[in-house]
Design a protein around this motif. Structure first.
Motif, PDB file in Angstrom:
ATOM      1  N   LEU A 146       0.810  -1.216   0.000  1.00 54.74           N
ATOM      2  CA  LEU A 146       0.000   0.000   0.000  1.00 54.74           C
ATOM      3  C   LEU A 146       0.844   1.266   0.000  1.00 54.74           C
ATOM      4  N   ASP A 147       2.028   1.219   0.610  1.00 58.27           N
ATOM      5  CA  ASP A 147       2.930   2.379   0.539  1.00 58.27           C
ATOM      6  C   ASP A 147       3.355   2.618  -0.906  1.00 58.27           C
ATOM      7  N   LEU A 148       3.746   1.541  -1.568  1.00 55.13           N
ATOM      8  CA  LEU A 148       4.146   1.640  -2.974  1.00 55.13           C
ATOM      9  C   LEU A 148       2.979   2.103  -3.832  1.00 55.13           C
ATOM     10  N   ALA A 149       1.795   1.576  -3.557  1.00 54.58           N
ATOM     11  CA  ALA A 149       0.618   1.929  -4.342  1.00 54.58           C
ATOM     12  C   ALA A 149       0.309   3.418  -4.243  1.00 54.58           C
ATOM     13  N   LEU A 150       0.427   3.971  -3.035  1.00 60.54           N
ATOM     14  CA  LEU A 150       0.129   5.391  -2.853  1.00 60.54           C
ATOM     15  C   LEU A 150       1.147   6.258  -3.588  1.00 60.54           C
ATOM     16  N   THR A 151       2.410   5.901  -3.492  1.00 57.69           N
ATOM     17  CA  THR A 151       3.456   6.659  -4.186  1.00 57.69           C
ATOM     18  C   THR A 151       3.220   6.647  -5.695  1.00 57.69           C
ATOM     19  N   ILE A 152       2.918   5.481  -6.232  1.00 53.42           N
ATOM     20  CA  ILE A 152       2.697   5.358  -7.679  1.00 53.42           C
ATOM     21  C   ILE A 152       1.449   6.131  -8.094  1.00 53.42           C
ATOM     22  N   HIS A 187      -4.960   2.895 -23.682  1.00 51.20           N
ATOM     23  CA  HIS A 187      -3.673   3.591 -23.671  1.00 51.20           C
ATOM     24  C   HIS A 187      -2.706   2.880 -22.710  1.00 51.20           C
ATOM     25  N   THR A 188      -2.889   3.109 -21.399  1.00 49.45           N
ATOM     26  CA  THR A 188      -2.009   2.529 -20.380  1.00 49.45           C
ATOM     27  C   THR A 188      -2.820   2.185 -19.144  1.00 49.45           C
ATOM     28  N   ASP A 189      -2.662   0.967 -18.666  1.00 48.28           N
ATOM     29  CA  ASP A 189      -3.337   0.554 -17.436  1.00 48.28           C
ATOM     30  C   ASP A 189      -2.344  -0.198 -16.564  1.00 48.28           C
ATOM     31  N   ALA A 190      -2.421   0.039 -15.239  1.00 51.84           N
ATOM     32  CA  ALA A 190      -1.403  -0.469 -14.319  1.00 51.84           C
ATOM     33  C   ALA A 190      -2.018  -1.277 -13.187  1.00 51.84           C
ATOM     34  N   ILE A 191      -1.263  -2.257 -12.720  1.00 47.36           N
ATOM     35  CA  ILE A 191      -1.623  -3.020 -11.531  1.00 47.36           C
ATOM     36  C   ILE A 191      -0.506  -2.855 -10.496  1.00 47.36           C
ATOM     37  N   ILE A 192      -0.909  -2.693  -9.245  1.00 49.69           N
ATOM     38  CA  ILE A 192       0.039  -2.661  -8.130  1.00 49.69           C
ATOM     39  C   ILE A 192      -0.203  -3.921  -7.315  1.00 49.69           C
ATOM     40  N   THR A 193       0.787  -4.812  -7.298  1.00 50.03           N
ATOM     41  CA  THR A 193       0.612  -6.097  -6.618  1.00 50.03           C
ATOM     42  C   THR A 193       1.956  -6.726  -6.298  1.00 50.03           C
ATOM     43  N   ARG A 194       1.972  -7.547  -5.230  1.00 48.39           N
ATOM     44  CA  ARG A 194       3.153  -8.353  -4.922  1.00 48.39           C
ATOM     45  C   ARG A 194       2.996  -9.773  -5.451  1.00 48.39           C
TER      46      ARG A 194
END
Length: 414
Positions: A236-242, A337-344
Protein backbone atom coordinates in the motif's frame (compact mmCIF):
# COMPACT_ATOMS: atom_id res chain seq x y z
CA UNK A 1 -5.31 22.61 -58.92
CA UNK A 2 -6.29 23.43 -55.33
CA UNK A 3 -3.74 24.75 -52.85
CA UNK A 4 -3.82 21.57 -50.76
CA UNK A 5 -3.36 19.29 -53.75
CA UNK A 6 -0.46 21.45 -54.90
CA UNK A 7 1.14 21.27 -51.45
CA UNK A 8 0.69 17.50 -51.41
CA UNK A 9 2.10 17.16 -54.92
CA UNK A 10 5.18 19.16 -53.93
CA UNK A 11 5.57 17.05 -50.79
CA UNK A 12 5.45 13.93 -52.94
CA UNK A 13 8.24 15.27 -55.16
CA UNK A 14 10.31 16.21 -52.11
CA UNK A 15 9.77 12.75 -50.61
CA UNK A 16 11.55 11.15 -53.56
CA UNK A 17 14.71 13.14 -52.85
CA UNK A 18 14.44 12.50 -49.12
CA UNK A 19 14.05 8.75 -49.63
CA UNK A 20 17.49 8.67 -51.27
CA UNK A 21 19.14 10.98 -48.75
CA UNK A 22 21.90 9.52 -46.60
CA UNK A 23 21.81 9.59 -42.83
CA UNK A 24 24.62 12.18 -42.95
CA UNK A 25 22.47 14.49 -45.08
CA UNK A 26 19.41 14.11 -42.87
CA UNK A 27 21.43 14.64 -39.69
CA UNK A 28 23.10 17.72 -41.21
CA UNK A 29 19.62 19.09 -41.97
CA UNK A 30 18.49 18.48 -38.38
CA UNK A 31 21.55 20.30 -37.03
CA UNK A 32 20.95 23.14 -39.49
CA UNK A 33 17.33 23.37 -38.36
CA UNK A 34 18.39 23.48 -34.71
CA UNK A 35 20.89 26.25 -35.40
CA UNK A 36 18.31 28.19 -37.42
CA UNK A 37 15.73 27.99 -34.63
CA UNK A 38 18.23 29.46 -32.20
CA UNK A 39 19.34 32.14 -34.66
CA UNK A 40 15.73 33.17 -35.29
CA UNK A 41 14.51 32.99 -31.69
CA UNK A 42 13.46 36.65 -31.59
CA UNK A 43 11.47 36.30 -34.80
CA UNK A 44 9.70 33.16 -33.54
CA UNK A 45 8.93 34.61 -30.09
CA UNK A 46 7.59 37.80 -31.68
CA UNK A 47 5.24 35.80 -33.92
CA UNK A 48 4.19 33.70 -30.95
CA UNK A 49 3.33 36.83 -28.97
CA UNK A 50 0.59 37.57 -31.54
CA UNK A 51 -0.95 34.15 -30.94
CA UNK A 52 -0.71 34.53 -27.16
CA UNK A 53 -2.31 37.98 -27.24
CA UNK A 54 -5.16 36.72 -29.45
CA UNK A 55 -5.70 33.74 -27.14
CA UNK A 56 -5.93 35.93 -24.06
CA UNK A 57 -8.27 38.35 -25.83
CA UNK A 58 -10.51 35.38 -26.67
CA UNK A 59 -10.65 34.39 -22.99
CA UNK A 60 -8.55 31.25 -23.36
CA UNK A 61 -7.71 29.65 -19.99
CA UNK A 62 -4.20 30.48 -18.78
CA UNK A 63 -3.27 26.79 -18.64
CA UNK A 64 -3.92 26.59 -22.39
CA UNK A 65 -2.15 29.89 -23.02
CA UNK A 66 0.90 28.51 -21.23
CA UNK A 67 0.96 25.50 -23.57
CA UNK A 68 0.79 27.91 -26.51
CA UNK A 69 3.46 30.33 -25.31
CA UNK A 70 7.09 30.27 -26.46
CA UNK A 71 10.11 31.95 -24.90
CA UNK A 72 13.84 31.67 -25.63
CA UNK A 73 14.21 28.66 -23.33
CA UNK A 74 11.38 26.80 -25.05
CA UNK A 75 12.79 27.58 -28.49
CA UNK A 76 16.16 26.31 -27.32
CA UNK A 77 14.47 23.11 -26.11
CA UNK A 78 12.94 22.67 -29.57
CA UNK A 79 16.39 23.00 -31.11
CA UNK A 80 17.87 20.55 -28.60
CA UNK A 81 15.18 18.04 -29.55
CA UNK A 82 16.26 18.21 -33.19
CA UNK A 83 19.88 17.72 -32.19
CA UNK A 84 18.89 14.69 -30.14
CA UNK A 85 17.11 13.25 -33.18
CA UNK A 86 20.30 13.62 -35.21
CA UNK A 87 22.06 11.34 -32.74
CA UNK A 88 19.50 8.54 -33.02
CA UNK A 89 19.86 5.52 -35.29
CA UNK A 90 18.35 5.99 -38.74
CA UNK A 91 15.54 3.43 -39.13
CA UNK A 92 15.57 3.59 -42.94
CA UNK A 93 17.33 0.56 -44.41
CA UNK A 94 17.17 -1.49 -41.21
CA UNK A 95 16.76 -5.18 -42.03
CA UNK A 96 13.71 -6.47 -40.16
CA UNK A 97 14.40 -10.02 -41.28
CA UNK A 98 16.44 -11.68 -43.97
CA UNK A 99 17.39 -15.12 -45.18
CA UNK A 100 18.29 -17.15 -48.24
CA UNK A 101 15.57 -19.27 -49.83
CA UNK A 102 16.27 -22.87 -50.94
CA UNK A 103 16.44 -21.67 -54.56
CA UNK A 104 19.25 -19.27 -53.71
CA UNK A 105 17.20 -16.06 -53.69
CA UNK A 106 18.33 -13.62 -50.99
CA UNK A 107 15.28 -12.13 -49.28
CA UNK A 108 15.37 -9.08 -47.04
CA UNK A 109 12.56 -7.10 -45.45
CA UNK A 110 13.82 -3.54 -44.92
CA UNK A 111 12.41 -0.38 -43.41
CA UNK A 112 11.45 2.40 -45.83
CA UNK A 113 9.74 5.77 -45.34
CA UNK A 114 5.98 6.13 -45.73
CA UNK A 115 6.61 8.96 -48.18
CA UNK A 116 4.29 11.85 -47.30
CA UNK A 117 2.91 12.20 -43.77
CA UNK A 118 0.19 14.64 -42.80
CA UNK A 119 -0.02 15.64 -39.14
CA UNK A 120 -3.06 17.44 -37.73
CA UNK A 121 -2.49 18.76 -34.24
CA UNK A 122 -3.65 21.28 -31.67
CA UNK A 123 -2.20 24.07 -29.59
CA UNK A 124 1.50 23.65 -28.79
CA UNK A 125 3.75 25.12 -31.50
CA UNK A 126 6.75 23.08 -30.31
CA UNK A 127 5.02 20.11 -31.95
CA UNK A 128 5.76 21.77 -35.30
CA UNK A 129 9.51 21.37 -34.89
CA UNK A 130 9.25 17.97 -33.19
CA UNK A 131 7.04 16.48 -35.88
CA UNK A 132 9.07 17.96 -38.72
CA UNK A 133 12.28 16.54 -37.25
CA UNK A 134 10.88 13.05 -36.62
CA UNK A 135 9.46 12.88 -40.14
CA UNK A 136 12.71 14.09 -41.71
CA UNK A 137 14.85 11.60 -39.76
CA UNK A 138 12.56 8.76 -40.83
CA UNK A 139 12.72 9.91 -44.46
CA UNK A 140 9.22 11.38 -44.77
CA UNK A 141 8.10 14.68 -46.23
CA UNK A 142 5.57 16.25 -43.87
CA UNK A 143 2.46 18.41 -44.19
CA UNK A 144 1.86 20.18 -40.88
CA UNK A 145 -1.59 21.42 -40.00
CA UNK A 146 -1.46 23.11 -36.62
CA UNK A 147 -4.31 24.86 -34.89
CA UNK A 148 -5.43 28.35 -35.85
CA UNK A 149 -4.57 29.49 -32.32
CA UNK A 150 -0.86 28.95 -33.13
CA UNK A 151 -0.96 30.04 -36.77
CA UNK A 152 1.59 32.87 -36.55
CA UNK A 153 3.98 30.77 -34.46
CA UNK A 154 3.76 27.78 -36.77
CA UNK A 155 4.22 29.88 -39.89
CA UNK A 156 7.42 31.37 -38.46
CA UNK A 157 8.79 27.99 -37.36
CA UNK A 158 8.02 26.31 -40.70
CA UNK A 159 9.71 29.13 -42.61
CA UNK A 160 12.87 28.71 -40.53
CA UNK A 161 12.89 24.92 -40.93
CA UNK A 162 12.38 25.10 -44.71
CA UNK A 163 15.28 27.49 -45.20
CA UNK A 164 17.51 25.28 -43.06
CA UNK A 165 16.57 22.18 -45.08
CA UNK A 166 17.67 23.91 -48.27
CA UNK A 167 20.97 24.91 -46.68
CA UNK A 168 21.63 21.20 -46.03
CA UNK A 169 20.90 20.22 -49.62
CA UNK A 170 17.30 19.01 -49.23
CA UNK A 171 14.19 20.40 -50.94
CA UNK A 172 12.35 23.04 -48.92
CA UNK A 173 9.15 21.10 -49.45
CA UNK A 174 10.22 18.29 -47.12
CA UNK A 175 8.47 20.55 -44.56
CA UNK A 176 5.29 22.44 -45.40
CA UNK A 177 2.57 24.13 -43.43
CA UNK A 178 -1.10 23.60 -44.28
CA UNK A 179 -3.76 26.34 -43.99
CA UNK A 180 -5.89 26.02 -40.88
CA UNK A 181 -9.34 26.56 -42.41
CA UNK A 182 -11.75 23.63 -42.28
CA UNK A 183 -12.03 23.28 -46.04
CA UNK A 184 -8.27 22.85 -46.34
CA UNK A 185 -8.22 20.23 -43.59
CA UNK A 186 -11.04 18.29 -45.20
CA UNK A 187 -9.19 18.33 -48.52
CA UNK A 188 -6.03 17.09 -46.81
CA UNK A 189 -8.02 14.19 -45.37
CA UNK A 190 -9.21 13.33 -48.89
CA UNK A 191 -5.79 13.52 -50.59
CA UNK A 192 -5.42 9.75 -50.91
CA UNK A 193 -2.66 8.85 -53.32
CA UNK A 194 -0.67 11.99 -52.57
CA UNK A 195 -0.63 11.70 -48.77
CA UNK A 196 0.33 8.25 -47.47
CA UNK A 197 -0.78 8.53 -43.85
CA UNK A 198 -2.43 11.04 -41.51
CA UNK A 199 -1.66 11.29 -37.80
CA UNK A 200 -4.04 13.34 -35.62
CA UNK A 201 -2.70 14.62 -32.30
CA UNK A 202 -5.12 16.23 -29.91
CA UNK A 203 -8.41 15.69 -28.14
CA UNK A 204 -10.97 12.97 -28.73
CA UNK A 205 -13.07 15.20 -31.00
CA UNK A 206 -10.20 15.96 -33.37
CA UNK A 207 -9.08 12.33 -33.54
CA UNK A 208 -12.60 11.03 -34.17
CA UNK A 209 -13.20 13.59 -36.92
CA UNK A 210 -10.04 12.59 -38.76
CA UNK A 211 -10.73 8.86 -38.36
CA UNK A 212 -14.33 9.23 -39.56
CA UNK A 213 -13.82 11.59 -42.49
CA UNK A 214 -10.41 10.68 -43.90
CA UNK A 215 -9.90 8.53 -46.98
CA UNK A 216 -6.15 8.68 -46.28
CA UNK A 217 -5.02 5.90 -43.90
CA UNK A 218 -4.94 7.16 -40.30
CA UNK A 219 -2.81 6.21 -37.32
CA UNK A 220 -4.79 7.13 -34.20
CA UNK A 221 -2.88 8.68 -31.34
CA UNK A 222 -4.28 8.05 -27.97
CA UNK A 223 -6.85 9.53 -25.75
CA UNK A 224 -5.72 8.39 -22.32
CA UNK A 225 -8.22 7.10 -19.78
CA UNK A 226 -5.51 5.30 -17.81
CA UNK A 227 -6.23 3.13 -14.77
CA UNK A 228 -4.30 2.24 -11.63
CA UNK A 229 -5.58 -0.95 -9.97
CA UNK A 230 -4.52 -1.56 -6.36
CA UNK A 231 -4.67 -5.33 -5.95
CA UNK A 232 -5.47 -7.30 -2.80
CA UNK A 233 -1.78 -8.18 -2.57
CA UNK A 234 -0.48 -4.66 -3.13
CA UNK A 235 2.19 -2.93 -1.07
CA UNK A 236 0.00 0.00 0.00
CA UNK A 237 2.93 2.38 0.54
CA UNK A 238 4.15 1.64 -2.97
CA UNK A 239 0.62 1.93 -4.34
CA UNK A 240 0.13 5.39 -2.85
CA UNK A 241 3.46 6.66 -4.19
CA UNK A 242 2.70 5.36 -7.68
CA UNK A 243 -0.87 6.70 -7.67
CA UNK A 244 0.19 10.21 -6.66
CA UNK A 245 2.88 10.27 -9.33
CA UNK A 246 0.58 8.90 -12.03
CA UNK A 247 -2.15 11.44 -11.24
CA UNK A 248 -0.34 14.60 -10.14
CA UNK A 249 3.14 14.67 -11.70
CA UNK A 250 1.65 16.15 -14.90
CA UNK A 251 -2.13 15.78 -14.99
CA UNK A 252 -2.70 17.36 -18.43
CA UNK A 253 -1.00 14.62 -20.47
CA UNK A 254 -2.45 11.44 -21.97
CA UNK A 255 -0.46 9.02 -19.78
CA UNK A 256 -1.64 10.53 -16.50
CA UNK A 257 -3.89 8.27 -14.42
CA UNK A 258 -7.59 9.14 -14.69
CA UNK A 259 -9.14 6.25 -12.76
CA UNK A 260 -8.35 4.36 -9.54
CA UNK A 261 -9.60 0.86 -8.79
CA UNK A 262 -9.07 -0.67 -5.34
CA UNK A 263 -9.69 -4.26 -4.24
CA UNK A 264 -12.34 -4.39 -1.53
CA UNK A 265 -10.08 -6.32 0.87
CA UNK A 266 -7.65 -3.38 1.10
CA UNK A 267 -10.03 -0.54 0.26
CA UNK A 268 -10.59 0.62 3.83
CA UNK A 269 -6.89 0.89 4.65
CA UNK A 270 -5.81 2.26 1.31
CA UNK A 271 -8.55 4.86 0.85
CA UNK A 272 -8.03 6.13 4.41
CA UNK A 273 -4.52 7.10 3.30
CA UNK A 274 -5.04 7.86 -0.36
CA UNK A 275 -8.04 10.19 -0.19
CA UNK A 276 -6.40 12.73 2.18
CA UNK A 277 -3.17 12.57 0.17
CA UNK A 278 -5.06 13.19 -3.09
CA UNK A 279 -7.01 16.06 -1.52
CA UNK A 280 -3.78 17.63 -0.26
CA UNK A 281 -2.44 17.43 -3.82
CA UNK A 282 -5.53 19.27 -5.09
CA UNK A 283 -7.19 16.23 -6.68
CA UNK A 284 -11.00 15.98 -6.78
CA UNK A 285 -12.05 12.35 -6.49
CA UNK A 286 -15.25 11.24 -8.27
CA UNK A 287 -16.12 7.99 -6.51
CA UNK A 288 -18.61 5.15 -6.52
CA UNK A 289 -20.73 4.70 -3.36
CA UNK A 290 -17.99 2.77 -1.55
CA UNK A 291 -15.44 5.51 -2.21
CA UNK A 292 -17.92 8.26 -1.32
CA UNK A 293 -18.53 6.54 2.02
CA UNK A 294 -14.79 6.45 2.69
CA UNK A 295 -14.09 10.18 2.35
CA UNK A 296 -15.97 13.38 3.10
CA UNK A 297 -14.65 15.34 0.11
CA UNK A 298 -15.43 12.71 -2.54
CA UNK A 299 -17.87 13.68 -5.31
CA UNK A 300 -20.35 11.04 -6.44
CA UNK A 301 -19.21 9.68 -9.80
CA UNK A 302 -21.43 9.51 -12.87
CA UNK A 303 -21.15 7.02 -15.72
CA UNK A 304 -19.35 9.69 -17.74
CA UNK A 305 -16.72 10.10 -15.01
CA UNK A 306 -15.52 6.53 -15.39
CA UNK A 307 -14.96 7.02 -19.12
CA UNK A 308 -13.43 10.49 -18.84
CA UNK A 309 -10.01 11.68 -19.86
CA UNK A 310 -9.95 14.62 -17.45
CA UNK A 311 -6.50 16.05 -18.22
CA UNK A 312 -6.90 17.84 -14.90
CA UNK A 313 -6.67 17.23 -11.17
CA UNK A 314 -9.73 15.00 -11.21
CA UNK A 315 -9.81 11.23 -10.68
CA UNK A 316 -12.58 8.66 -10.87
CA UNK A 317 -12.42 5.86 -8.29
CA UNK A 318 -14.21 2.61 -7.56
CA UNK A 319 -13.92 -0.39 -5.26
CA UNK A 320 -13.95 -3.81 -6.93
CA UNK A 321 -14.33 -7.26 -5.40
CA UNK A 322 -11.77 -9.12 -7.50
CA UNK A 323 -9.04 -8.84 -10.08
CA UNK A 324 -11.57 -10.09 -12.64
CA UNK A 325 -13.92 -7.23 -11.71
CA UNK A 326 -11.07 -4.75 -12.15
CA UNK A 327 -10.32 -6.18 -15.59
CA UNK A 328 -14.01 -5.98 -16.56
CA UNK A 329 -14.13 -2.33 -15.45
CA UNK A 330 -11.00 -1.55 -17.49
CA UNK A 331 -12.36 -3.37 -20.54
CA UNK A 332 -15.51 -1.27 -20.33
CA UNK A 333 -14.00 2.15 -19.72
CA UNK A 334 -10.31 2.17 -20.70
CA UNK A 335 -9.23 3.95 -23.88
CA UNK A 336 -6.59 1.28 -24.42
CA UNK A 337 -3.67 3.59 -23.67
CA UNK A 338 -2.01 2.53 -20.38
CA UNK A 339 -3.34 0.55 -17.44
CA UNK A 340 -1.40 -0.47 -14.32
CA UNK A 341 -1.62 -3.02 -11.53
CA UNK A 342 0.04 -2.66 -8.13
CA UNK A 343 0.61 -6.10 -6.62
CA UNK A 344 3.15 -8.35 -4.92
CA UNK A 345 1.58 -11.41 -6.53
CA UNK A 346 3.36 -12.58 -9.66
CA UNK A 347 0.37 -14.71 -10.57
CA UNK A 348 -1.99 -11.73 -10.39
CA UNK A 349 0.42 -9.58 -12.35
CA UNK A 350 0.61 -12.21 -15.10
CA UNK A 351 -3.18 -12.54 -15.22
CA UNK A 352 -3.63 -8.76 -15.42
CA UNK A 353 -1.04 -8.41 -18.19
CA UNK A 354 -2.68 -11.17 -20.20
CA UNK A 355 -6.25 -9.93 -19.70
CA UNK A 356 -5.86 -6.16 -20.18
CA UNK A 357 -5.67 -5.25 -23.86
CA UNK A 358 -4.00 -1.84 -23.84
CA UNK A 359 -1.05 -0.39 -25.71
CA UNK A 360 0.95 -0.49 -22.46
CA UNK A 361 0.26 -2.60 -19.37
CA UNK A 362 2.34 -1.64 -16.34
CA UNK A 363 3.18 -3.65 -13.23
CA UNK A 364 4.22 -1.78 -10.07
CA UNK A 365 5.14 1.48 -11.79
CA UNK A 366 3.55 4.76 -12.83
CA UNK A 367 1.49 5.10 -16.01
CA UNK A 368 3.56 8.21 -16.73
CA UNK A 369 6.33 6.03 -18.20
CA UNK A 370 4.40 5.38 -21.43
CA UNK A 371 6.43 7.84 -23.43
CA UNK A 372 8.96 7.55 -26.25
CA UNK A 373 11.70 9.29 -24.31
CA UNK A 374 11.08 7.26 -21.15
CA UNK A 375 11.09 4.04 -23.19
CA UNK A 376 14.48 4.98 -24.60
CA UNK A 377 13.26 5.79 -28.12
CA UNK A 378 14.52 9.36 -27.85
CA UNK A 379 11.56 10.80 -29.72
CA UNK A 380 7.94 10.06 -30.50
CA UNK A 381 5.26 11.37 -32.80
CA UNK A 382 2.50 10.28 -30.41
CA UNK A 383 1.05 7.27 -28.60
CA UNK A 384 -0.93 4.95 -30.86
CA UNK A 385 -3.88 3.15 -29.26
CA UNK A 386 -4.87 1.23 -32.37
CA UNK A 387 -3.63 -2.24 -33.29
CA UNK A 388 -2.58 -1.97 -36.93
CA UNK A 389 0.98 -1.04 -37.88
CA UNK A 390 1.98 0.77 -34.68
CA UNK A 391 0.88 0.54 -31.06
CA UNK A 392 2.16 2.50 -28.08
CA UNK A 393 4.81 5.22 -28.33
CA UNK A 394 5.59 5.85 -32.00
CA UNK A 395 9.31 6.32 -32.35
CA UNK A 396 11.32 6.52 -35.55
CA UNK A 397 10.83 2.86 -36.60
CA UNK A 398 7.05 3.28 -36.33
CA UNK A 399 7.27 6.14 -38.85
CA UNK A 400 8.35 3.68 -41.53
CA UNK A 401 6.83 0.91 -43.58
CA UNK A 402 8.73 -2.02 -45.05
CA UNK A 403 9.44 -3.47 -48.46
CA UNK A 404 11.02 -6.71 -49.61
CA UNK A 405 14.29 -6.70 -51.49
CA UNK A 406 14.83 -9.90 -53.48
CA UNK A 407 18.29 -10.58 -54.99
CA UNK A 408 18.83 -13.40 -57.41
CA UNK A 409 21.24 -14.77 -59.98
CA UNK A 410 18.88 -15.57 -62.82
CA UNK A 411 16.37 -17.74 -60.96
CA UNK A 412 13.02 -18.26 -62.68
CA UNK A 413 9.85 -19.76 -61.27
CA UNK A 414 8.79 -23.15 -62.64
Amino acid sequence: MSEIIELARRAREASYALAEASRATKDAALHAMAAALRANTDQIVTANAKDVAAAREAGTPESTVDRLALNPDRVDAMAAGLEQLAGLTDPVGEVVRGYTLPNGLELRQVRVPFGVVGIIYEARPNVTADAAGICLKSGNAVLLRGSSSAAASNEAIVAVLREAAVSAGLPADVVQGVPTDRAAVKELMQARGLVDVLIPRGGAGLIQTVVSESTVPVIETGVGNCHVYVDADADLDLALTILLNAKTQRPSVCNAAESLLVHSSVASDFLARALPALAEAGVTVHGDPAVVAAGKDVVAATEDDFGAEYNSLDLSAAVVDSLEAAVQHIRRYSSGHTDAIITRSQANARRFVAAVDSAAVVVNASTRFTDGGEFGFGAEIGISTQKLHARGPMGLPEMTSTKYVVIGEGQIRT
